[in-house]
Design a protein around this motif. Structure first.
Motif, PDB file in Angstrom:
ATOM      1  N   HIS A  57       0.871  -1.179   0.000  1.00  0.00           N
ATOM      2  CA  HIS A  57       0.000   0.000   0.000  1.00  0.00           C
ATOM      3  C   HIS A  57       0.911   1.233   0.000  1.00  0.00           C
ATOM      4  O   HIS A  57       1.864   1.292   0.779  1.00  0.00           O
ATOM      5  CB  HIS A  57      -0.886  -0.012   1.249  1.00  0.00           C
ATOM      6  CG  HIS A  57      -1.975   1.004   1.221  1.00  0.00           C
ATOM      7  ND1 HIS A  57      -1.767   2.330   1.530  1.00  0.00           N
ATOM      8  CD2 HIS A  57      -3.292   0.875   0.921  1.00  0.00           C
ATOM      9  CE1 HIS A  57      -2.908   2.982   1.428  1.00  0.00           C
ATOM     10  NE2 HIS A  57      -3.853   2.120   1.055  1.00  0.00           N
ATOM     11  N   PRO A  58       0.648   2.230  -0.851  1.00  0.00           N
ATOM     12  CA  PRO A  58       1.540   3.396  -0.918  1.00  0.00           C
ATOM     13  C   PRO A  58       1.643   4.185   0.385  1.00  0.00           C
ATOM     14  O   PRO A  58       2.662   4.810   0.654  1.00  0.00           O
ATOM     15  CB  PRO A  58       0.945   4.258  -2.035  1.00  0.00           C
ATOM     16  CG  PRO A  58      -0.408   3.722  -2.298  1.00  0.00           C
ATOM     17  CD  PRO A  58      -0.456   2.313  -1.795  1.00  0.00           C
ATOM     18  N   LYS A  59       0.611   4.151   1.218  1.00  0.00           N
ATOM     19  CA  LYS A  59       0.629   4.896   2.479  1.00  0.00           C
ATOM     20  C   LYS A  59       1.143   4.043   3.642  1.00  0.00           C
ATOM     21  O   LYS A  59       1.901   4.519   4.476  1.00  0.00           O
ATOM     22  CB  LYS A  59      -0.785   5.402   2.797  1.00  0.00           C
ATOM     23  CG  LYS A  59      -0.886   6.223   4.060  1.00  0.00           C
ATOM     24  CD  LYS A  59      -2.295   6.756   4.251  1.00  0.00           C
ATOM     25  CE  LYS A  59      -2.434   7.549   5.540  1.00  0.00           C
ATOM     26  NZ  LYS A  59      -3.810   8.012   5.738  1.00  0.00           N
ATOM     27  N   TYR A  60       0.742   2.761   3.693  1.00  0.00           N
ATOM     28  CA  TYR A  60       1.048   1.913   4.847  1.00  0.00           C
ATOM     29  C   TYR A  60       2.198   0.932   4.620  1.00  0.00           C
ATOM     30  O   TYR A  60       2.610   0.249   5.543  1.00  0.00           O
ATOM     31  CB  TYR A  60      -0.198   1.122   5.252  1.00  0.00           C
ATOM     32  CG  TYR A  60      -1.358   2.000   5.632  1.00  0.00           C
ATOM     33  CD1 TYR A  60      -1.324   2.758   6.794  1.00  0.00           C
ATOM     34  CD2 TYR A  60      -2.481   2.105   4.828  1.00  0.00           C
ATOM     35  CE1 TYR A  60      -2.390   3.574   7.154  1.00  0.00           C
ATOM     36  CE2 TYR A  60      -3.549   2.914   5.180  1.00  0.00           C
ATOM     37  CZ  TYR A  60      -3.489   3.645   6.342  1.00  0.00           C
ATOM     38  OH  TYR A  60      -4.535   4.451   6.686  1.00  0.00           O
ATOM     39  N   GLY A  61       2.700   0.833   3.408  1.00  0.00           N
ATOM     40  CA  GLY A  61       3.763  -0.128   3.113  1.00  0.00           C
ATOM     41  C   GLY A  61       3.189  -1.521   2.951  1.00  0.00           C
ATOM     42  O   GLY A  61       2.097  -1.695   2.416  1.00  0.00           O
ATOM     43  N   ALA A  62       3.902  -2.540   3.437  1.00  0.00           N
ATOM     44  CA  ALA A  62       3.429  -3.919   3.328  1.00  0.00           C
ATOM     45  C   ALA A  62       2.252  -4.119   4.277  1.00  0.00           C
ATOM     46  O   ALA A  62       2.338  -3.821   5.461  1.00  0.00           O
ATOM     47  CB  ALA A  62       4.553  -4.888   3.660  1.00  0.00           C
ATOM     48  N   ILE A  63       1.146  -4.603   3.719  1.00  0.00           N
ATOM     49  CA  ILE A  63      -0.048  -4.863   4.523  1.00  0.00           C
ATOM     50  C   ILE A  63      -0.480  -6.312   4.288  1.00  0.00           C
ATOM     51  O   ILE A  63      -0.176  -6.902   3.258  1.00  0.00           O
ATOM     52  CB  ILE A  63      -1.198  -3.888   4.181  1.00  0.00           C
ATOM     53  CG1 ILE A  63      -1.554  -3.967   2.703  1.00  0.00           C
ATOM     54  CG2 ILE A  63      -0.845  -2.470   4.592  1.00  0.00           C
ATOM     55  CD1 ILE A  63      -2.777  -3.153   2.314  1.00  0.00           C
ATOM     56  N   ASN A  72      -1.200  -3.835   9.393  1.00  0.00           N
ATOM     57  CA  ASN A  72       0.084  -3.256   8.999  1.00  0.00           C
ATOM     58  C   ASN A  72       1.211  -4.145   9.526  1.00  0.00           C
ATOM     59  O   ASN A  72       0.970  -5.207  10.086  1.00  0.00           O
ATOM     60  CB  ASN A  72       0.215  -1.803   9.478  1.00  0.00           C
ATOM     61  CG  ASN A  72       0.253  -1.667  10.987  1.00  0.00           C
ATOM     62  OD1 ASN A  72       0.317  -2.642  11.723  1.00  0.00           O
ATOM     63  ND2 ASN A  72       0.205  -0.434  11.456  1.00  0.00           N
ATOM     64  N   ASN A  73       2.465  -3.697   9.364  1.00  0.00           N
ATOM     65  CA  ASN A  73       3.606  -4.520   9.782  1.00  0.00           C
ATOM     66  C   ASN A  73       3.739  -4.637  11.306  1.00  0.00           C
ATOM     67  O   ASN A  73       4.505  -5.449  11.794  1.00  0.00           O
ATOM     68  CB  ASN A  73       4.907  -4.002   9.177  1.00  0.00           C
ATOM     69  CG  ASN A  73       5.233  -2.595   9.612  1.00  0.00           C
ATOM     70  OD1 ASN A  73       4.420  -1.932  10.242  1.00  0.00           O
ATOM     71  ND2 ASN A  73       6.421  -2.134   9.263  1.00  0.00           N
ATOM     72  N   GLU A  74       2.985  -3.840  12.064  1.00  0.00           N
ATOM     73  CA  GLU A  74       2.986  -3.934  13.525  1.00  0.00           C
ATOM     74  C   GLU A  74       1.804  -4.776  14.014  1.00  0.00           C
ATOM     75  O   GLU A  74       1.494  -4.795  15.201  1.00  0.00           O
ATOM     76  CB  GLU A  74       2.933  -2.537  14.145  1.00  0.00           C
ATOM     77  CG  GLU A  74       4.163  -1.706  13.803  1.00  0.00           C
ATOM     78  CD  GLU A  74       4.026  -0.252  14.229  1.00  0.00           C
ATOM     79  OE1 GLU A  74       2.901   0.185  14.571  1.00  0.00           O
ATOM     80  OE2 GLU A  74       5.046   0.438  14.212  1.00  0.00           O
TER      81      GLU A  74
END
Length: 83
Positions: A57-63, A72-74
Motif C-alpha cells: 500500500h503506498p501509504k502503509y507499506g506492506a499490509i 500493517n507490519n505492527e
C-alpha cells in the motif's frame, strides 16, 4: 574485422544495460524490504486469493489481509484503508 569487433562490443554493452533493471518486479508489483515482490494494493484485491495475502500500500507499506481485516507490519488493524 574491426567493424565486427565494434558491433560485438556494442551488443554486449547493450545487453548489460538491459539486464541492469533497477526494479526487479513486474508492473503492478513492488519489492518490499525482504526483497520479495508483492502485488500493489488496489480496492477489492483481497478477493484475489491466488495472489496471497501480503500487498503493498503506498501509504502503509506492506499490509496483510487475514480474517476479513487489513493489518500493517505492527499487526495493527487498519481502518479506512481506501482513504
Amino acid at each position: 574485422m574491426k567493424k565486427l569487433s565494434l558491433i560485438l562490443i556494442a551488443l554486449i554493452i547493450g545487453a548489460i544495460a538491459i539486464n541492469c533493471d533497477s526494479d526487479p518486479c513486474d508492473e503492478g508489483y513492488t519489492q518490499i524490504d525482504n526483497g520479495v515482490c508483492v502485488p500493489d494494493y488496489v480496492v477489492g484485491i483481497e478477493k484475489s486469493v491466488e495472489l496471497g495475502n501480503v500487498f503493498y500500500h503506498p501509504k502503509y507499506g506492506a499490509i496483510t489481509y487475514k480474517d476479513g481485516n487489513w493489518y500493517n507490519n505492527e499487526n495493527l488493524i487498519l481502518k479506512n484503508i481506501n482513504n
